[in-house]
Design a protein around this motif. Structure first.
Motif, PDB file in Angstrom:
ATOM      1  N   VAL A 146      -4.473   2.044  -6.393  1.00 13.59           N
ATOM      2  CA  VAL A 146      -4.418   3.404  -5.859  1.00 13.59           C
ATOM      3  C   VAL A 146      -2.980   3.892  -5.981  1.00 13.59           C
ATOM      4  O   VAL A 146      -2.070   3.290  -5.379  1.00 13.59           O
ATOM      5  CB  VAL A 146      -4.883   3.448  -4.393  1.00 13.59           C
ATOM      6  N   PRO A 147      -2.723   4.957  -6.723  1.00 17.04           N
ATOM      7  CA  PRO A 147      -1.339   5.348  -7.017  1.00 17.04           C
ATOM      8  C   PRO A 147      -0.475   5.581  -5.790  1.00 17.04           C
ATOM      9  O   PRO A 147       0.721   5.252  -5.807  1.00 17.04           O
ATOM     10  CB  PRO A 147      -1.510   6.635  -7.836  1.00 17.04           C
ATOM     11  N   TRP A 148      -1.048   6.141  -4.715  1.00 15.73           N
ATOM     12  CA  TRP A 148      -0.208   6.522  -3.578  1.00 15.73           C
ATOM     13  C   TRP A 148      -0.071   5.425  -2.519  1.00 15.73           C
ATOM     14  O   TRP A 148       0.721   5.565  -1.582  1.00 15.73           O
ATOM     15  CB  TRP A 148      -0.741   7.795  -2.918  1.00 15.73           C
ATOM     16  N   VAL A 149      -0.817   4.333  -2.649  1.00 10.31           N
ATOM     17  CA  VAL A 149      -0.817   3.276  -1.634  1.00 10.31           C
ATOM     18  C   VAL A 149       0.335   2.297  -1.879  1.00 10.31           C
ATOM     19  O   VAL A 149       0.590   1.890  -3.018  1.00 10.31           O
ATOM     20  CB  VAL A 149      -2.157   2.530  -1.623  1.00 10.31           C
ATOM     21  N   LYS A 150       1.006   1.929  -0.820  1.00 13.14           N
ATOM     22  CA  LYS A 150       2.077   0.944  -0.899  1.00 13.14           C
ATOM     23  C   LYS A 150       1.517  -0.396  -1.365  1.00 13.14           C
ATOM     24  O   LYS A 150       0.574  -0.920  -0.766  1.00 13.14           O
ATOM     25  CB  LYS A 150       2.740   0.777   0.469  1.00 13.14           C
ATOM     26  N   PRO A 151       2.050  -0.978  -2.440  1.00 14.73           N
ATOM     27  CA  PRO A 151       1.494  -2.239  -2.947  1.00 14.73           C
ATOM     28  C   PRO A 151       1.526  -3.347  -1.892  1.00 14.73           C
ATOM     29  O   PRO A 151       2.462  -3.462  -1.101  1.00 14.73           O
ATOM     30  CB  PRO A 151       2.411  -2.573  -4.130  1.00 14.73           C
ATOM     31  N   ASP A 152       0.483  -4.143  -1.899  1.00 15.60           N
ATOM     32  CA  ASP A 152       0.371  -5.305  -1.018  1.00 15.60           C
ATOM     33  C   ASP A 152       0.599  -4.948   0.449  1.00 15.60           C
ATOM     34  O   ASP A 152       1.198  -5.719   1.203  1.00 15.60           O
ATOM     35  CB  ASP A 152       1.364  -6.391  -1.445  1.00 15.60           C
ATOM     36  N   SER A 153       0.098  -3.795   0.858  1.00 15.43           N
ATOM     37  CA  SER A 153       0.228  -3.392   2.259  1.00 15.43           C
ATOM     38  C   SER A 153      -0.949  -3.869   3.106  1.00 15.43           C
ATOM     39  O   SER A 153      -0.873  -3.853   4.338  1.00 15.43           O
ATOM     40  CB  SER A 153       0.369  -1.879   2.373  1.00 15.43           C
ATOM     41  N   TYR A 154      -2.052  -4.263   2.481  1.00 14.14           N
ATOM     42  CA  TYR A 154      -3.212  -4.856   3.167  1.00 14.14           C
ATOM     43  C   TYR A 154      -3.660  -3.997   4.352  1.00 14.14           C
ATOM     44  O   TYR A 154      -3.902  -4.485   5.442  1.00 14.14           O
ATOM     45  CB  TYR A 154      -2.897  -6.284   3.610  1.00 14.14           C
ATOM     46  N   SER A 155      -3.761  -2.706   4.091  1.00 17.70           N
ATOM     47  CA  SER A 155      -4.089  -1.767   5.164  1.00 17.70           C
ATOM     48  C   SER A 155      -5.214  -0.817   4.765  1.00 17.70           C
ATOM     49  O   SER A 155      -5.221   0.348   5.142  1.00 17.70           O
ATOM     50  CB  SER A 155      -2.845  -0.959   5.545  1.00 17.70           C
ATOM     51  N   MET A 156      -6.170  -1.335   4.010  1.00 16.69           N
ATOM     52  CA  MET A 156      -7.315  -0.521   3.594  1.00 16.69           C
ATOM     53  C   MET A 156      -8.347  -0.548   4.724  1.00 16.69           C
ATOM     54  O   MET A 156      -9.306  -1.323   4.709  1.00 16.69           O
ATOM     55  CB  MET A 156      -7.909  -1.047   2.289  1.00 16.69           C
ATOM     56  N   TRP A 157      -8.143   0.310   5.720  1.00 17.85           N
ATOM     57  CA  TRP A 157      -8.930   0.279   6.940  1.00 17.85           C
ATOM     58  C   TRP A 157     -10.213   1.088   6.797  1.00 17.85           C
ATOM     59  O   TRP A 157     -10.646   1.409   5.706  1.00 17.85           O
ATOM     60  CB  TRP A 157      -8.059   0.757   8.116  1.00 17.85           C
ATOM     61  N   ALA A 158     -10.823   1.456   7.923  1.00 20.23           N
ATOM     62  CA  ALA A 158     -12.188   2.000   7.952  1.00 20.23           C
ATOM     63  C   ALA A 158     -12.370   3.209   7.024  1.00 20.23           C
ATOM     64  O   ALA A 158     -11.650   4.199   7.153  1.00 20.23           O
ATOM     65  CB  ALA A 158     -12.545   2.387   9.380  1.00 20.23           C
ATOM     66  N   PRO A 159     -13.386   3.174   6.126  1.00 18.38           N
ATOM     67  CA  PRO A 159     -13.631   4.262   5.177  1.00 18.38           C
ATOM     68  C   PRO A 159     -14.882   5.065   5.509  1.00 18.38           C
ATOM     69  O   PRO A 159     -15.567   4.818   6.503  1.00 18.38           O
ATOM     70  CB  PRO A 159     -13.834   3.494   3.872  1.00 18.38           C
ATOM     71  N   ASP A 160     -15.190   6.007   4.626  1.00 18.98           N
ATOM     72  CA  ASP A 160     -16.443   6.765   4.683  1.00 18.98           C
ATOM     73  C   ASP A 160     -16.760   7.235   3.273  1.00 18.98           C
ATOM     74  O   ASP A 160     -15.897   7.229   2.381  1.00 18.98           O
ATOM     75  CB  ASP A 160     -16.320   7.962   5.629  1.00 18.98           C
TER      76      ASP A 160
END
Length: 448
Positions: free
Chosen positions: A93-107
């Motif tokens: 994902v271009p805008w996500v900080k690499p290796d941040s392990y913060s892909m929380w609750a989606p929809d």
């Protein structure tokens, strides 16, 4: 303690080589799943959960939530679930900080032939590792492939995105960050069409997060987890408008009796029945940052109030008699002589067993579909050190006896096949009971 969990996590990854899962509660037993967003697309239920993994030094924050990607699961009957694999992963994902392990609750939501997947994460431009943004990935199918947008949604800072499309076609985005917020979305589903508003008529004390909006008979239901005491319970408020003002109505599900700190949910209607999807730490009872999604039926009172949901292990749906029936996901259990335990405490992904201590022990599993064609035999996976007899019957203590199975003594699991003494067509409750004083363990039952 956390490092000792690694073997069964690796086992869970190995189980992913098989895409199909048959489950009651929890729905998925091949990996940790949480925060389920359930949607009905083209007559099939799709669940978009977050994916808990074990944080280790250099991979996430040890002892905290750790999530690197998202899977999607689907079912046509709420019993048999298919894992369609990873649909979005953090370092693509271009805008996500690499290796941040913060892909929380989606929809996820469908509109105009496209599927829009909303997810929060830590952005690259956050230097202290704090703060979340919400992004969107778009696909032509509910299972992907999803293509992430290059930037998160402007004006949205927070977590737990939820999208609701009203009857007039207007889409709304809800999210949380200390409070619950909402805003209209542009028709492209990628930008806000109005300034965010704070949904301020809710409880002011205690954490609120995870908003989920739905409409029924002209009433707009804003549902959310709330820490009223020590752990989250599911509550709801109603309004005549998607943006409020809201009136707090009550509790959908009480706090976890075992102390799981979070709960996160979605509510959907499928084939004229409403359902509550939520999570608990069934597969990780000593660590509540590794959760598993669950499903139970939800009902409304005549005035529109939501009847409180009591969690079950049995969950919903029918189980075909020819499948392996995991009776440890019971509907009823005798108060004496019967308990449930992991098959292997070092690897909870292997599932549970029912321990019948003596002739007082029995377990009942509702909703077994025996069909119309006569079945002739039953196989049990059982273990008993001293030898035992197990009886199978339908529909309670006075129901017809299907089989009486003699189990030879032995230290290892055995698959014992026995003929059926009778057959009852249709759907019935299955009762498995010990008929001797010797302890016996039952893993599963299958008819043929």
């Amino acid at each position: 303690m956390l490092l000792r969990k690694l073997p069964y996590l690796l086992s869970g990854l190995a189980l992913l080589l098989g895409a199909a899962a048959k489950a009651q509660n929890p729905l998925i037993t091949t990996q940790f799943t949480a925060d389920p967003s359930a949607r009905v697309f083209n007559g099939r239920v799709y669940v978009y959960p977050s994916h808990d993994i074990l944080a280790t030094p250099g991979r996430g924050r040890v002892g905290w939530f750790c999530m690197a990607d998202y899977h999607v699961f689907s079912s046509a009957n709420l019993t048999d679930w298919t894992d369609h694999g990873v649909i979005v992963t953090q370092n693509q994902v271009p805008w996500v900080k690499p290796d941040s392990y913060s892909m929380w609750a989606p929809d996820c939501i469908a509109r105009n032939g496209k599927y829009y997947f909303y997810f929060p994460s830590t952005p690259r431009d956050t230097t202290d590792g704090k703060g979340f943004r919400v992004g969107v990935a778009v696909a032509d199918q509910p299972t992907g492939p999803f293509v992430p947008q290059p930037l998160p949604i402007r004006g949205v800072h927070g977590i737990d995105p939820n999208v609701f499309i009203d009857r007039d076609g207007q889409a709304y985005l809800y999210w949380s960050q200390g409070h619950l917020y909402a805003a209209k979305l542009q028709p492209n589903m990628l930008e806000l069409a109005s300034a965010p508003v704070t949904l301020g008529e809710l409880p002011t004390k205690g954490l609120k997060e995870g908003p989920y909006m739905f409409e029924r008979k002209g009433i707009y239901y804003l549902t959310y987890p709330h820490v009223a005491n020590k752990t989250e319970r599911l509550e709801y408020a109603t309004s005549p408008s998607p943006l409020g003002p809201f009136t707090v109505r009550g509790v959908i599900m009480d706090e976890s009796p075992t102390g799981c700190w979070t709960n996160h949910h979605s509510i959907t209607q499928f084939r004229n029945q409403w359902y509550l999807f939520y999570h608990h730490n069934d597969l990780s009872p000593q660590f509540d940052k590794s959760r598993s999604i669950r499903l139970d039926s939800l009902f409304f009172e005549p005035d529109g109030a939501i009847r409180k949901v009591v969690p079950t292990l049995r969950g919903v749906g029918l189980t075909a008699a020819r499948q392996k029936i995991q009776v440890d996901r019971y509907s009823r259990l005798s108060s004496r002589g019967a308990t449930i335990a992991f098959l292997d405490p070092a690897n909870p992904f292997l599932g549970w067993q029912t321990l019948l201590a003596d002739s007082q022990g029995w377990v009942q599993y509702n909703g077994v579909a025996f069909g119309k064609q006569a079945l002739k035999a039953v196989t049990l996976r059982v273990r008993t050190a001293a030898g035992a007899t197990v009886q199978l019957r339908t529909d309670g203590a006075t129901g017809p006896v299907l089989a009486q199975v003699a189990v030879p003594k032995g230290s290892e699991w055995q698959e014992i096949k026995a003929p059926l003494a009778s057959f009852q067509p249709g759907t019935h409750a299955l009762v498995v009971a010990a008929k001797t004083s010797a302890p016996v363990a039952v893993d599963w039952v299958r008819f043929e």
